[in-house]
Design a protein around this motif. Sequence first.
Motif: not given
Lengths: 115, 114
Positions: B14-42
Amino acid sequence: AQSVTQLDSQVPVFEEAPVELRCNYSSSVSVYLFWYVQYPNQGLQLLLKYLSGSTLVESINGFEAEFNKSQTSFHLRKPSVHISDTAEYFCAALLGGTSYGKLTFGQGTILTVHP
Amino acid sequence: GAGVSQSPRYKVAKRGQDVALRCDPISGHVSLFWYQQALGQGPEFLTYFQNEAQLDKSGLPSDRFFAERPEGSVSTLKIQRTQQEDSAVYLCASSLRGPPYEQYFGPGTRLTVT
């Protein structure tokens, strides 16, 4: 601003027909180029990449792309598509010599293959 | 081997709530990226980690967005006081090193803010 442009948002084709998905980038410096494919409810999968060397790169499932520096393009082609190629395709680039890999994506092209 | 995993796969807030999103990368991977993909966009770049260091957060759209990777493996993207415009798919990717090493993407978390 540096950017990647995919000229077609949707491309419908018939099975066994050839297809070309167009991609242009804007960058005046070195660039790495990629095509990713996204099937419904799945993550992005790398299809092919251009890093250096031969300007024609191929994937294991028959797609190919050619890096054209003069036209700043990296179009994706396949001579004969299958129903299973239906997916969304994203062109992406590492622009301007980014040292750590921040990708700039195009808007995506939905390829629909009809029987 | 295991790929990049993300949880939850779907989140309705609901609008106003806090959220937490988790990512488990491949073991040993040094680099980690977050991207946002809106509907119909890259996807659009949000932030980048090299091990536990956040080297680039230039894509975070506002100070309501915060990301961390305290031990250089699992990463969490937190969004405070969610707004409707935050509705999107949030993608995590990891790579062994910097370019030209391939970025492997997770399936994403689809966030819907009502």
